[in-house]
Design an enzyme around this catalytic site. Structure first.
Site, PDB file in Angstrom:
ATOM      1  N   GLU A   7      76.100  71.784   0.428  1.00  0.00           N
ATOM      2  CA  GLU A   7      77.213  72.071   1.355  1.00  0.00           C
ATOM      3  C   GLU A   7      78.550  72.162   0.597  1.00  0.00           C
ATOM      4  OE1 GLU A   7      77.152  70.691   5.669  1.00  0.00           O
ATOM      5  OE2 GLU A   7      78.562  69.298   4.759  1.00  0.00           O
ATOM      6  N   GLY A  49      82.446  68.503  13.001  1.00  0.00           N
ATOM      7  CA  GLY A  49      83.250  67.303  12.753  1.00  0.00           C
ATOM      8  C   GLY A  49      84.672  67.582  12.301  1.00  0.00           C
TER       9      GLY A  49
HETATM   10  C1  UD2 Z   1      73.788  67.411   6.525  1.00  0.00           C
HETATM   11  C2  UD2 Z   1      73.803  68.881   6.804  1.00  0.00           C
HETATM   12  C3  UD2 Z   1      72.774  69.555   5.899  1.00  0.00           C
HETATM   13  C4  UD2 Z   1      72.999  69.271   4.430  1.00  0.00           C
HETATM   14  C5  UD2 Z   1      73.084  67.789   4.215  1.00  0.00           C
HETATM   15  C6  UD2 Z   1      73.580  67.538   2.795  1.00  0.00           C
HETATM   16  C7  UD2 Z   1      74.384  68.935   9.162  1.00  0.00           C
HETATM   17  C8  UD2 Z   1      73.856  69.089  10.542  1.00  0.00           C
HETATM   18  N1  UD2 Z   1      73.471  69.082   8.179  1.00  0.00           N
HETATM   19  O1  UD2 Z   1      72.529  67.041   7.085  1.00  0.00           O
HETATM   20  O2  UD2 Z   1      72.782  70.958   6.102  1.00  0.00           O
HETATM   21  O3  UD2 Z   1      74.194  69.898   4.003  1.00  0.00           O
HETATM   22  O4  UD2 Z   1      73.986  67.148   5.143  1.00  0.00           O
HETATM   23  O5  UD2 Z   1      73.829  66.202   2.601  1.00  0.00           O
HETATM   24  O6  UD2 Z   1      75.565  68.749   8.954  1.00  0.00           O
HETATM   25  N2  UD2 Z   1      64.972  68.109   4.342  1.00  0.00           N
HETATM   26  C9  UD2 Z   1      63.587  67.969   4.256  1.00  0.00           C
HETATM   27  N3  UD2 Z   1      63.070  66.805   3.770  1.00  0.00           N
HETATM   28  C10 UD2 Z   1      63.862  65.769   3.360  1.00  0.00           C
HETATM   29  C11 UD2 Z   1      65.249  65.923   3.456  1.00  0.00           C
HETATM   30  C12 UD2 Z   1      65.778  67.099   3.964  1.00  0.00           C
HETATM   31  O7  UD2 Z   1      62.845  68.861   4.606  1.00  0.00           O
HETATM   32  O8  UD2 Z   1      63.315  64.730   2.936  1.00  0.00           O
HETATM   33  C13 UD2 Z   1      65.528  69.391   4.815  1.00  0.00           C
HETATM   34  C14 UD2 Z   1      65.369  69.610   6.318  1.00  0.00           C
HETATM   35  O9  UD2 Z   1      65.270  70.970   6.575  1.00  0.00           O
HETATM   36  C15 UD2 Z   1      66.667  69.067   6.855  1.00  0.00           C
HETATM   37  C16 UD2 Z   1      67.647  69.518   5.776  1.00  0.00           C
HETATM   38  O10 UD2 Z   1      66.925  69.433   4.550  1.00  0.00           O
HETATM   39  O11 UD2 Z   1      66.944  69.589   8.125  1.00  0.00           O
HETATM   40  C17 UD2 Z   1      68.934  68.716   5.701  1.00  0.00           C
HETATM   41  O12 UD2 Z   1      68.643  67.349   5.465  1.00  0.00           O
HETATM   42  P1  UD2 Z   1      69.062  66.197   6.483  1.00  0.00           P
HETATM   43  O13 UD2 Z   1      68.841  66.699   7.845  1.00  0.00           O
HETATM   44  O14 UD2 Z   1      68.421  64.938   6.096  1.00  0.00           O
HETATM   45  O15 UD2 Z   1      70.597  66.127   6.156  1.00  0.00           O
HETATM   46  P2  UD2 Z   1      71.827  65.678   7.119  1.00  0.00           P
HETATM   47  O16 UD2 Z   1      71.367  65.373   8.483  1.00  0.00           O
HETATM   48  O17 UD2 Z   1      72.641  64.665   6.415  1.00  0.00           O
END
Ligand code: UD2
Length: 382
Positions: free
Chosen positions: A329, A260
């Site tokens: 992050e 991004g």
């Molecule tokens: C972004 C980042 C992520 C992290 C997060 C922080 C990207 C692609 N990813 O992802 O690395 O920095 O923001 O806010 O930019 N997880 C679980 N159970 C849960 C929640 C999370 O197992 O209930 C794990 C799982 O491996 C997941 C990771 O934590 O892939 C990151 O969580 P997300 O995918 O919900 O976070 P996202 O998409 O906002």
């Protein structure tokens, strides 16, 4: 008579000297071996190191084996006794590959940072050469993924695609941290590859999970992974490999540019933590890039130092009732600003199904899946 006594004396004297010097020679020989056993006995960290130590105490060990002993690397106070050091770039003779050019290469993107380390894009490395170099070291690679709550549904596609594209023919262990080990699927793995399941508590808030990755990684490295791997990657589970992700990604610390913010974003617009109360704070006017926390990796001891530091910083914040804006992050970005990565990987190493693929991304190696945030997270939201 006197003459023959003298002869006997000389004979006894000669025999005694021979015996004495012989014994001295043998003793010196053994005491050298003893020193090497002693030094090495204290140092091995991995199974392979242990194999090398026994090679050195083996009386038939060659000079080459002996020289390997000198490869003890001390970095940041940590002794790593290994067969190789991370900076070595050895390759076997006779390998066939295209001749590298000093004139031709990627010109549409920058492939070096201003601290002079590679910025890796398709076309900036030869997969045959780079894999061959790292294979000579036979490294063990740990992949740490979390699948808490409903995120276990992403495991199968991640693992199956990883087997097709992630460091194929390397030694890989996926460490799956989960609150429900029953949901870890049976996936067919290549040789020298395995899955290790680590049970951790579930969470009420997704923020707890993402931030908790620093803590659990610190603990798991201390208790287990340190004895089993040389490199470690941290990855999000809700993603799928689509193309080769090879040894070009390996270095002391490798971080991926967030898709991004990699092209035209002014550093003051990076979503760094901007509140001075948080330990993750980065003031305006500072910053190189914005890195994603969804894929990053490095040499095990360097990763350990990093996760332990970020865990401590998050704890510090929590005492002050503050949570960094993008959780782990934010802490990762703060760390990498002042401890520069030794390789920066382009967003090829983590794209997203949410976004169109632009012309400069020639290959999508992993892509984040589209998900219903409200449905999949314990406390919904985005
Ligand atoms: C972004 C980042 C992520 C992290 C997060 C922080 C990207 C692609 N990813 O992802 O690395 O920095 O923001 O806010 O930019 N997880 C679980 N159970 C849960 C929640 C999370 O197992 O209930 C794990 C799982 O491996 C997941 C990771 O934590 O892939 C990151 O969580 P997300 O995918 O919900 O976070 P996202 O998409 O906002």
């Amino acid at each position: 008579m006197l003459h023959s006594i003298c002869r006997i004396h000389i004979l006894v004297y000669l025999t005694f000297s021979l015996f004495f010097f012989g014994a001295l020679y043998v003793f010196i020989g053994y005491s050298n071996s003893f020193v090497s056993i002693f030094q090495l006995g204290n140092l091995p960290k991995t199974k392979d190191d242990a194999i090398i130590s026994s090679a050195q105490i083996n009386q038939n060990a060659s000079l080459k084996d002996y020289v390997l002993k000198e490869d003890v690397v001390t970095r940041d106070g940590v002794n790593n006794c290994g067969r190789w050091s991370i900076e070595e770039l050895k390759m076997q003779a006779g390998l066939k590959y295209a001749q590298p050019s000093t004139q031709k290469g990627r010109t549409d993107v920058n492939s070096v940072t201003n601290w002079n380390v590679p910025l890796v894009w398709e076309g900036t490395f030869d997969p045959v050469v780079i894999d061959a170099i790292y294979k000579t070291m036979h490294p063990g690679v740990a992949v740490v993924v979390f699948a808490i709550g409903k995120y276990t549904r992403f495991l199968e596609a991640f693992l199956e695609s990883g087997e097709k594209y992630f460091l194929v023919d390397f030694r890989v262990t996926y460490y799956v941290f989960t609150d429900n080990k029953q949901k870890v699927p049976q996936v067919k793995l290549g040789s020298n590859r395995k899955i290790s399941v680590i049970t951790v508590p579930g969470a009420q808030r997704w923020q707890e999970v993402v931030l908790g990755r620093m803590k659990w990684a610190t603990i798991a490295i201390e208790n287990q992974i340190r004895n089993e791997a040389d490199y470690l990657f941290m990855m999000d589970i809700d993603s799928v490999f689509h193309n080769r992700f090879g040894a070009e990604s390996l270095s002391r610390l490798s971080a991926v540019l967030h898709r991004g913010y990699y092209k035209n974003t002014h550093r003051d617009k990076f979503p760094y933590e901007r509140r001075p109360q948080s330990t993750a704070y980065i003031p305006a006017g500072e910053g190189d890039y914005y890195y994603t926390a969804a894929v990053w990796g490095g040499y095990l001891e360097d990763m350990y130092k990093l996760v332990k530091h970020c865990y401590a910083q998050a704890e510090e914040d929590s005492k002050k009732n503050i949570e960094a804006v993008w959780q782990e992050e934010s802490h990762l970005n703060k760390y990498l600003l002042y401890n520069k990565p030794t390789k920066v990987l382009s967003p090829e190493y983590l794209w997203s199904d949410y976004d169109k693929v632009p012309a400069d991304i020639k290959v999508v190696r992993i892509s984040q899946l589209v998900k219903d945030y409200k449905e999949v997270r314990p406390n919904g939201g985005h």
